[in-house]
Motif scaffolding. Sequence first.
Motif, PDB file in Angstrom:
ATOM      1  N   GLN A   1       0.723  -1.096  -0.013  1.00 21.67           N
ATOM      2  CA  GLN A   1      -0.033  -0.050   0.009  1.00 21.67           C
ATOM      3  C   GLN A   1       0.761   1.238  -0.092  1.00 21.67           C
ATOM      4  OE1 GLN A   1      -2.942  -0.428   3.011  1.00 21.67           O
ATOM      5  NE2 GLN A   1      -3.460  -2.559   2.552  1.00 21.67           N
ATOM      6  N   ASP A   2       1.767   1.351  -0.933  1.00 20.37           N
ATOM      7  CA  ASP A   2       2.751   2.526  -1.110  1.00 20.37           C
ATOM      8  C   ASP A   2       2.150   3.966  -1.221  1.00 20.37           C
ATOM      9  OD1 ASP A   2       5.857   0.987  -2.271  1.00 20.37           O
ATOM     10  OD2 ASP A   2       4.763   1.075  -0.218  1.00 20.37           O
ATOM     11  N   ILE A   3       0.755   3.744  -2.092  1.00 20.89           N
ATOM     12  CA  ILE A   3       0.225   5.317  -2.475  1.00 20.89           C
ATOM     13  C   ILE A   3      -1.159   4.987  -2.126  1.00 20.89           C
ATOM     14  CG2 ILE A   3      -0.117   6.838  -4.125  1.00 20.89           C
ATOM     15  CD1 ILE A   3       2.286   5.613  -5.858  1.00 20.89           C
ATOM     16  N   PRO A   4      -1.490   5.109  -1.020  1.00 14.16           N
ATOM     17  CA  PRO A   4      -3.081   4.803  -0.382  1.00 14.16           C
ATOM     18  C   PRO A   4      -4.096   5.970  -0.871  1.00 14.16           C
ATOM     19  CG  PRO A   4      -1.734   5.465   1.461  1.00 14.16           C
ATOM     20  CD  PRO A   4      -0.739   5.276   0.253  1.00 14.16           C
ATOM     21  N   ASP A   5      -3.555   7.188  -0.984  1.00 14.66           N
ATOM     22  CA  ASP A   5      -4.544   8.382  -1.018  1.00 14.66           C
ATOM     23  C   ASP A   5      -4.966   8.364  -2.270  1.00 14.66           C
ATOM     24  OD1 ASP A   5      -2.545  10.416   1.012  1.00 14.66           O
ATOM     25  OD2 ASP A   5      -4.027   8.965   1.464  1.00 14.66           O
ATOM     26  N   VAL A   6      -4.239   7.753  -3.364  1.00 13.11           N
ATOM     27  CA  VAL A   6      -4.648   8.257  -4.933  1.00 13.11           C
ATOM     28  C   VAL A   6      -5.835   7.296  -5.053  1.00 13.11           C
ATOM     29  CG1 VAL A   6      -3.786   7.665  -7.384  1.00 13.11           C
ATOM     30  CG2 VAL A   6      -2.184   8.295  -5.575  1.00 13.11           C
ATOM     31  N   CYS A   7      -6.078   6.154  -4.725  1.00  9.84           N
ATOM     32  CA  CYS A   7      -7.272   5.285  -5.103  1.00  9.84           C
ATOM     33  C   CYS A   7      -8.495   5.248  -4.095  1.00  9.84           C
ATOM     34  CB  CYS A   7      -6.669   3.801  -4.927  1.00  9.84           C
ATOM     35  SG  CYS A   7      -5.870   3.310  -3.696  1.00  9.84           S
ATOM     36  N   MET A   8      -8.615   6.268  -3.318  1.00  5.44           N
ATOM     37  CA  MET A   8      -9.761   6.169  -2.266  1.00  5.44           C
ATOM     38  C   MET A   8     -11.103   6.817  -3.244  1.00  5.44           C
ATOM     39  SD  MET A   8      -8.484   5.496   0.685  1.00  5.44           S
ATOM     40  CE  MET A   8      -7.784   4.157  -0.565  1.00  5.44           C
ATOM     41  N   GLU A   9     -11.958   6.375  -2.730  1.00  9.77           N
ATOM     42  CA  GLU A   9     -13.379   6.573  -3.338  1.00  9.77           C
ATOM     43  C   GLU A   9     -14.048   8.034  -3.263  1.00  9.77           C
ATOM     44  OE1 GLU A   9     -16.714   3.826  -3.129  1.00  9.77           O
ATOM     45  OE2 GLU A   9     -15.325   2.099  -2.566  1.00  9.77           O
ATOM     46  N   SER A  10     -13.357   8.662  -2.391  1.00  2.41           N
ATOM     47  CA  SER A  10     -13.607  10.172  -2.352  1.00  2.41           C
ATOM     48  C   SER A  10     -12.933  10.995  -3.441  1.00  2.41           C
ATOM     49  CB  SER A  10     -13.286  10.541  -0.826  1.00  2.41           C
ATOM     50  OG  SER A  10     -12.022  10.524  -0.698  1.00  2.41           O
ATOM     51  N   ASN A  11     -11.639  10.411  -4.044  1.00  2.00           N
ATOM     52  CA  ASN A  11     -11.211  11.128  -5.122  1.00  2.00           C
ATOM     53  C   ASN A  11     -11.870  10.853  -6.281  1.00  2.00           C
ATOM     54  OD1 ASN A  11      -9.095  11.220  -7.167  1.00  2.00           O
ATOM     55  ND2 ASN A  11      -7.462  11.403  -5.525  1.00  2.00           N
ATOM     56  N   PRO A  12     -12.078  11.620  -7.121  1.00  6.03           N
ATOM     57  CA  PRO A  12     -12.747  11.434  -8.640  1.00  6.03           C
ATOM     58  C   PRO A  12     -11.989  10.375  -9.443  1.00  6.03           C
ATOM     59  CG  PRO A  12     -11.885  13.572  -8.146  1.00  6.03           C
ATOM     60  CD  PRO A  12     -11.602  12.986  -7.017  1.00  6.03           C
TER      61      PRO A  12
END
Length: 221
Positions: free
Chosen positions: A53-64
């Motif tokens: 999980q090196d880049i967790p923020d990129v794939c969050m559902e809150s992100n378009p």
Amino acid sequence: MPNFLHSIFHAIASAQNEQELNNAIMETVGEHFGVQRWGIHLLDDHTSKDGIQDIPDVCMESNPIGRYVVERHAPTHEQLILSPTSWKQLCPRQDHEHVMTGPIICDGRLIGTLNLARFSGNPAFDANDLADLSALCLHLSAKLATLRTKSVTFNSQLASKLTPRELEIAELVAQGLTNGEIGTKLWISQNSVKQALKRMFRKLEVSARAEMVAKLQDVLN
């Protein structure tokens, strides 16, 4: 460049387990895509000690960007979804100047994403990058499906070696109970538990309780 992409496909095909698969990606993808950060995020994996999980923020559902991948099961990058100004307002991080995310699919559902990020000062992702990511995610999805099918089959074969009573004993061992406690719980003698464990060790080809539990972890309740 296509030949290098094929070398990544070969590395994926050669992986014997999910950790080797992750290593194959971590060792090759960064150079191919010219990214500074990259990684696999498995949605049903809650551990991060192995670097998945090196880049967790990129794939969050809150992100378009992530929402697009979740809804369509298709790869995308930020410039296909948002204007540069909108993207920077959403994600001002300099190490996420440009991001691209692709889906990992198994049994018709999204089980993870492959995420790539370029630092500020690097060019945006283009159509060729997107096509390569699409192909890469296809190979990843197929390999993960194969590995997980083999794992289920292997675990089922292991479980079939034990009787229902032995599986019950294994579950209690996994809970940390002693032989005496297991005997009390199952209404059998402590010696019966001891002898059962010896038979179970032989069947599973292990020599210790912890090794047995580790081998059966996917089939124990």
